[in-house]
Design a protein around this motif. Structure first.
Motif, PDB file in Angstrom:
ATOM      1  N   ARG A  35       0.783  -1.247   0.053  1.00 42.13           N
ATOM      2  CA  ARG A  35       0.258  -0.037   0.173  1.00 42.13           C
ATOM      3  C   ARG A  35       1.073   1.198  -0.114  1.00 42.13           C
ATOM      4  NH1 ARG A  35      -5.290   0.765   0.881  1.00 42.13           N
ATOM      5  NH2 ARG A  35      -5.541  -0.853  -0.131  1.00 42.13           N
ATOM      6  N   ARG A  36       0.415   2.128  -0.899  1.00 44.69           N
ATOM      7  CA  ARG A  36       1.114   3.401  -1.075  1.00 44.69           C
ATOM      8  C   ARG A  36       0.257   4.399  -0.254  1.00 44.69           C
ATOM      9  NH1 ARG A  36       3.626   7.338   0.055  1.00 44.69           N
ATOM     10  NH2 ARG A  36       5.016   8.534  -1.230  1.00 44.69           N
ATOM     11  N   GLY A  37      -1.125   4.350  -0.756  1.00 45.50           N
ATOM     12  CA  GLY A  37      -2.011   5.472   0.075  1.00 45.50           C
ATOM     13  C   GLY A  37      -2.520   6.338  -1.128  1.00 45.50           C
ATOM     14  N   HIS A 115       1.729 -11.763  -4.797  1.00 45.30           N
ATOM     15  CA  HIS A 115       0.577 -10.878  -4.603  1.00 45.30           C
ATOM     16  C   HIS A 115       0.001 -11.066  -6.055  1.00 45.30           C
ATOM     17  CE1 HIS A 115       2.942  -7.916  -6.984  1.00 45.30           C
ATOM     18  NE2 HIS A 115       4.009  -7.987  -5.878  1.00 45.30           N
ATOM     19  N   ILE A 116      -1.095 -10.516  -6.519  1.00 53.55           N
ATOM     20  CA  ILE A 116      -1.594 -10.552  -7.703  1.00 53.55           C
ATOM     21  C   ILE A 116      -1.480  -9.501  -8.381  1.00 53.55           C
ATOM     22  CG2 ILE A 116      -3.337 -12.134  -6.739  1.00 53.55           C
ATOM     23  CD1 ILE A 116      -5.469 -10.226  -7.128  1.00 53.55           C
ATOM     24  N   TRP A 117      -1.119  -8.442  -7.953  1.00 52.89           N
ATOM     25  CA  TRP A 117      -1.060  -7.033  -8.730  1.00 52.89           C
ATOM     26  C   TRP A 117       0.106  -7.084  -9.670  1.00 52.89           C
ATOM     27  CZ3 TRP A 117      -0.669  -6.418  -3.275  1.00 52.89           C
ATOM     28  CH2 TRP A 117      -1.935  -5.803  -2.748  1.00 52.89           C
ATOM     29  N   SER A 118      -0.031  -6.310 -10.813  1.00 53.99           N
ATOM     30  CA  SER A 118       0.644  -6.417 -12.009  1.00 53.99           C
ATOM     31  C   SER A 118       1.800  -5.563 -11.751  1.00 53.99           C
ATOM     32  CB  SER A 118      -0.035  -5.837 -13.357  1.00 53.99           C
ATOM     33  OG  SER A 118      -0.262  -4.274 -13.028  1.00 53.99           O
ATOM     34  N   ASP A 119       3.111  -5.832 -12.362  1.00 50.52           N
ATOM     35  CA  ASP A 119       4.254  -4.913 -12.371  1.00 50.52           C
ATOM     36  C   ASP A 119       3.957  -3.549 -12.545  1.00 50.52           C
ATOM     37  OD1 ASP A 119       5.508  -7.499 -11.854  1.00 50.52           O
ATOM     38  OD2 ASP A 119       6.345  -7.249 -14.058  1.00 50.52           O
ATOM     39  N   GLU A 120       3.323  -2.950 -13.537  1.00 52.27           N
ATOM     40  CA  GLU A 120       2.813  -1.702 -13.621  1.00 52.27           C
ATOM     41  C   GLU A 120       2.274  -0.874 -12.515  1.00 52.27           C
ATOM     42  OE1 GLU A 120       3.597  -4.006 -17.093  1.00 52.27           O
ATOM     43  OE2 GLU A 120       2.032  -4.284 -15.809  1.00 52.27           O
ATOM     44  N   VAL A 121       1.302  -1.893 -11.776  1.00 51.55           N
ATOM     45  CA  VAL A 121       0.614  -1.146 -10.762  1.00 51.55           C
ATOM     46  C   VAL A 121       1.599  -0.998  -9.404  1.00 51.55           C
ATOM     47  CG1 VAL A 121      -1.027  -1.836  -8.903  1.00 51.55           C
ATOM     48  CG2 VAL A 121      -1.806  -1.912 -11.163  1.00 51.55           C
ATOM     49  N   ILE A 122       2.331  -1.890  -9.150  1.00 56.68           N
ATOM     50  CA  ILE A 122       3.384  -1.859  -7.888  1.00 56.68           C
ATOM     51  C   ILE A 122       4.613  -0.660  -8.354  1.00 56.68           C
ATOM     52  CG2 ILE A 122       5.108  -3.080  -6.816  1.00 56.68           C
ATOM     53  CD1 ILE A 122       2.131  -3.835  -6.216  1.00 56.68           C
ATOM     54  N   GLU A 124       3.932   1.979 -10.215  1.00 52.85           N
ATOM     55  CA  GLU A 124       3.439   3.207 -10.051  1.00 52.85           C
ATOM     56  C   GLU A 124       3.056   3.593  -8.555  1.00 52.85           C
ATOM     57  OE1 GLU A 124       0.610   6.168  -9.079  1.00 52.85           O
ATOM     58  OE2 GLU A 124       0.049   3.887  -8.818  1.00 52.85           O
ATOM     59  N   ARG A 125       2.811   2.520  -7.925  1.00 56.70           N
ATOM     60  CA  ARG A 125       2.610   2.819  -6.441  1.00 56.70           C
ATOM     61  C   ARG A 125       3.965   3.413  -5.839  1.00 56.70           C
ATOM     62  NH1 ARG A 125      -1.755  -1.436  -4.081  1.00 56.70           N
ATOM     63  NH2 ARG A 125      -3.547  -0.927  -5.279  1.00 56.70           N
ATOM     64  N   TYR A 126       4.882   2.739  -6.063  1.00 49.26           N
ATOM     65  CA  TYR A 126       6.146   2.706  -5.531  1.00 49.26           C
ATOM     66  C   TYR A 126       6.782   4.201  -5.868  1.00 49.26           C
ATOM     67  CZ  TYR A 126      11.215   2.339  -4.520  1.00 49.26           C
ATOM     68  OH  TYR A 126      12.353   2.410  -4.041  1.00 49.26           O
ATOM     69  N   HIS A 127       6.635   4.768  -6.958  1.00 51.97           N
ATOM     70  CA  HIS A 127       7.088   5.977  -7.318  1.00 51.97           C
ATOM     71  C   HIS A 127       6.085   7.240  -7.044  1.00 51.97           C
ATOM     72  CE1 HIS A 127      10.775   4.392  -8.994  1.00 51.97           C
ATOM     73  NE2 HIS A 127       9.877   3.623 -10.082  1.00 51.97           N
TER      74      HIS A 127
END
Length: 217
Positions: A35-37, A115-122, A124-127
């Motif tokens: 979670r990034r928020g 986890h099931i999230w795509s690489d793109e989602v993770i 984006e959340r990270y950055h």
């Protein structure tokens, strides 16, 4: 309802998560939340403030492309079980066993299978907001004996993770999704892959009046 854990007065908070991820957590596919928020988080950033919560499924934002192809069955299940608005079905209770602040994409790559999230989602959340970090929570998930139906309100619609429940929910005869050995195997493997992440421990609240005389009866 009858209390299943005598030390707990009841669950007072809900955690908003994609319905597809709730399905994955409720099936044992994953025990890990990243979670990034949202923009309405207190202080502008998600903080793992609560360790005991109900999973509140959300049905917007999750797209087919946001889920790994092999895990899109959970998205289909979520859509198939979605009730008419404004009802929200609550089926799962989660207890956080470990919290991490992850500040490396290499670390996130090591937990990709959990986890099931795509690489793109993770990514984006990270950055997001140009702050390269994300929180990871290991959770023990339990299925409630009976689903709870909650009506959506303004808080549920906002871009925030935590929701205060209208009243404390006391769980009864809930069932762990994974057995103790199965959960502990995944937990230990996650710990090994998150060895360079910061273990997050909530800071205790500051008591600004601790050194003042007690002038209130």
């Amino acid at each position: 309802m009858t209390l299943s854990r005598p030390s707990q007065p009841g669950v007072r908070f809900g955690f908003k998560e994609w319905a597809s991820v709730c399905e994955a957590l409720g099936s044992g596919r994953q025990i890990f939340i990243l979670r990034r928020g949202g923009i309405q988080e207190n202080g502008g950033e998600f903080v793992p403030s609560h360790s005991d919560f109900l999973l509140l499924p959300t049905y917007w934002d999750q797209q087919v492309s946001s889920i790994k192809p092999a895990d899109r069955v959970f998205l289909a299940r979520a859509h198939a079980s979605q009730p008419p608005a404004p009802s929200i079905p609550i089926c799962f209770h989660a207890v956080v066993t470990d919290s991490f602040r992850i500040q490396s994409l290499a670390t996130l790559e090591r937990v990709r299978d959990f986890h099931i999230w795509s690489d793109e989602v993770i990514t984006e959340r990270y950055h997001r907001w140009r702050c390269d970090r994300i929180f990871g929570l290991i959770v023990r998930v339990y299925q409630l004996q009976e689903p709870i139906i909650m009506e959506a309100n303004a808080d549920y619609a906002g871009c925030r993770s935590w929701i205060s429940l209208p009243e404390a929910v006391v769980t009864v005869s809930e069932t762990p999704i994974l057995s103790d050995p199965a959960f502990e195997r995944q937990r230990q493997e996650l710990h090994a892959r998150l060895a360079d992440a910061e273990i997050w421990r909530p800071r205790p609240p500051v008591d600004f009046f601790s050194d003042r005389p007690n002038d209130v009866d």
